[in-house]
Enzyme design. Sequence first.
Site, mmCIF file in Angstrom:
data_model
loop_
_atom_site.group_PDB
_atom_site.id
_atom_site.type_symbol
_atom_site.label_atom_id
_atom_site.label_comp_id
_atom_site.label_asym_id
_atom_site.label_seq_id
_atom_site.Cartn_x
_atom_site.Cartn_y
_atom_site.Cartn_z
ATOM 1 N N GLU A 224 -2.456 8.662 -1.338
ATOM 2 C CA GLU A 224 -3.319 8.355 -2.493
ATOM 3 C C GLU A 224 -4.743 8.336 -1.969
ATOM 4 O OE1 GLU A 224 -2.259 8.071 -5.522
ATOM 5 O OE2 GLU A 224 -0.214 7.298 -5.522
ATOM 6 N N CYS A 258 -11.560 4.338 -6.872
ATOM 7 C CA CYS A 258 -11.211 5.748 -6.645
ATOM 8 C C CYS A 258 -11.358 6.576 -7.920
ATOM 9 C CB CYS A 258 -9.807 5.871 -6.079
ATOM 10 S SG CYS A 258 -8.562 5.038 -7.078
HETATM 11 P P1 NAD Z 1 -10.276 4.365 4.806
HETATM 12 O O1 NAD Z 1 -9.588 5.680 4.752
HETATM 13 O O2 NAD Z 1 -11.458 4.228 5.679
HETATM 14 O O3 NAD Z 1 -9.261 3.230 5.283
HETATM 15 C C1 NAD Z 1 -8.056 2.976 4.595
HETATM 16 C C2 NAD Z 1 -7.048 2.375 5.554
HETATM 17 O O4 NAD Z 1 -6.675 3.355 6.515
HETATM 18 C C3 NAD Z 1 -7.577 1.180 6.361
HETATM 19 O O5 NAD Z 1 -6.533 0.242 6.498
HETATM 20 C C4 NAD Z 1 -7.939 1.818 7.699
HETATM 21 O O6 NAD Z 1 -7.915 0.920 8.786
HETATM 22 C C5 NAD Z 1 -6.819 2.849 7.842
HETATM 23 N N1 NAD Z 1 -7.128 4.000 8.687
HETATM 24 C C6 NAD Z 1 -8.312 4.653 8.827
HETATM 25 N N2 NAD Z 1 -8.169 5.705 9.666
HETATM 26 C C7 NAD Z 1 -6.865 5.721 10.055
HETATM 27 C C8 NAD Z 1 -6.100 6.562 10.920
HETATM 28 N N3 NAD Z 1 -6.657 7.603 11.568
HETATM 29 N N4 NAD Z 1 -4.785 6.309 11.092
HETATM 30 C C9 NAD Z 1 -4.213 5.256 10.430
HETATM 31 N N5 NAD Z 1 -4.892 4.411 9.627
HETATM 32 C C10 NAD Z 1 -6.205 4.644 9.429
HETATM 33 O O7 NAD Z 1 -10.620 3.988 3.296
HETATM 34 P P2 NAD Z 1 -11.399 2.698 2.747
HETATM 35 O O8 NAD Z 1 -12.852 2.851 3.041
HETATM 36 O O9 NAD Z 1 -10.696 1.465 3.170
HETATM 37 O O10 NAD Z 1 -11.124 2.860 1.172
HETATM 38 C C11 NAD Z 1 -11.883 3.657 0.326
HETATM 39 C C12 NAD Z 1 -11.193 4.982 0.053
HETATM 40 O O11 NAD Z 1 -9.907 4.758 -0.525
HETATM 41 C C13 NAD Z 1 -11.940 5.815 -0.966
HETATM 42 O O12 NAD Z 1 -11.936 7.156 -0.575
HETATM 43 C C14 NAD Z 1 -11.129 5.609 -2.233
HETATM 44 O O13 NAD Z 1 -11.291 6.628 -3.204
HETATM 45 C C15 NAD Z 1 -9.753 5.586 -1.682
HETATM 46 N N6 NAD Z 1 -8.821 4.984 -2.637
HETATM 47 C C16 NAD Z 1 -7.924 5.801 -3.273
HETATM 48 C C17 NAD Z 1 -7.068 5.264 -4.230
HETATM 49 C C18 NAD Z 1 -6.047 6.112 -4.959
HETATM 50 O O14 NAD Z 1 -5.207 5.536 -5.654
HETATM 51 N N7 NAD Z 1 -6.083 7.415 -4.864
HETATM 52 C C19 NAD Z 1 -7.133 3.901 -4.520
HETATM 53 C C20 NAD Z 1 -8.074 3.103 -3.851
HETATM 54 C C21 NAD Z 1 -8.902 3.666 -2.891
#
Ligand code: NAD
Length: 445
Positions: A224, A258
């Site tokens: 997602e 998002c």
């Molecule tokens: P992010 O991708 O920076 O981090 C999300 C999670 O992934 C965190 O727990 C982080 O520690 C972990 N993570 C990061 N890199 C990783 C890796 N290489 N391997 C494993 N885990 C890793 O995102 P964010 O800044 O926390 O959230 C914002 C983003 O989330 C935006 O792009 C938003 O649109 C998206 N989002 C999407 C939805 C949806 O339903 N499509 C819902 C909410 C947020």
Amino acid sequence: MSRLSSYDPYNQEVIGDVAITEAADIAPMVARARLAQAPWAALSLAARQQQLTLAYQQLVPLQDQLARLISREMGKDLRRANYEAGGTLQSAAYFTEEIAAALAPESLGRNGELQYRPLGVVAVISPWNYPLAMANNLLVPALMAGNSVILKPSEQTPLVAEAFVNGLNQVLPPGLLQIAHGDETTGQALVEADINMIAFTGSIEAGKHIMANAASGLKRLVMELGGNDPMIVMADANLDAAARFAVASSFENAGQMCTSTERIYVDARIAAEFESKVLAYARQYQVGPWDQARVNIGPLANPAQHQQVLRQLQDARAKGARFLLGSDDYPLPFIQPTVISGLSREMLLEQDETFGPVVAIAHFERIEQAIQRANDSRYGLGAVVFGGAAANQVAQQLEAGMIGINQGVGGAGDAPWVGAKQSGFGFHGSAAGHRQFAQVRVISG
Ligand code: NAD
């Protein structure tokens, strides 16, 4: 043991800390998860549903504490945080029933049965913007399907996740639901561990890393990812409703959502009237710390997000955007309600997701131009059209997983929450979504 601190985005005060889960800790956690998973998988769907419902009941007295932790850790105003916490607490009641129905075995006639079997150990990796809801949406179907779960919450919001998991674990069997704290180092170690599925909500960039790291084990994925949702306003739209929606959707959660509206394409013939209505609504928003009454835009969740939005606004100004409200120069921690017109393809605001309270408007002469521009994106999460009878035909031409006509996008509950293009694949919500967390098995003969 190293510690992870959680900061209040309003004043950068340390709120608390948790122990970081080191890479070496992950394998023993997975072993515990496997031990707990076998007896859980042996339970009937009804028995799992009963235990989860009981576990969620333990959270009810914690609703206020959970809401305050959401607000303190990521800045969301308390009314919205309460709404998120309340929705999460109530979700087990309807969610588990829907999932149990979706995962029941299906007869294939005289000769066989189709079953939805557990996968094993599922990693749920979640973001900070809806720290409870996003974890919950993937964790409940994973557990209901008979899997055990290791939750890796965002490093920005560890305390609310910790309180949530501790609350549920008053009832759930030991090892079934565990939590791994830390940043992407912990996340990567979890992805590379001997697990069976990764259910991820977060950015496209992190999603690509996870997919690459999951490849060697061919692990099941639900992704997602981010969105850059367009909105098209046709000449015969109800302009008041369209303007109210445009502002509410662009400013929701301080724009850190998002499916918030990110790019608005409005018919040039009605653009002036639309913009003046947008301004009137935008001026009603109140910015401030999360605990003050009437505040509906809190601080941005962290200084890096703040910097990122400023960079996008400064880029827009340099490329000719007109600022109808606000500016490109705000001190930490707030971004004031901002409305720009003259959005163009070259601007970062058009190309990338904007996580701030910004309404960005472009005018179009012909509807084909608006559709083409709405679709000219690597993202495809949501899209919205406001207009008369022809709005439906426009909606049919949009490349997105969820499309709203004269309203916001739907999804979750009994409809899928689903992205197209690089906004992800695999999804949750609906019978088809619930089944993503299970292995299909056919027994015939
Ligand atoms: P992010 O991708 O920076 O981090 C999300 C999670 O992934 C965190 O727990 C982080 O520690 C972990 N993570 C990061 N890199 C990783 C890796 N290489 N391997 C494993 N885990 C890793 O995102 P964010 O800044 O926390 O959230 C914002 C983003 O989330 C935006 O792009 C938003 O649109 C998206 N989002 C999407 C939805 C949806 O339903 N499509 C819902 C909410 C947020």
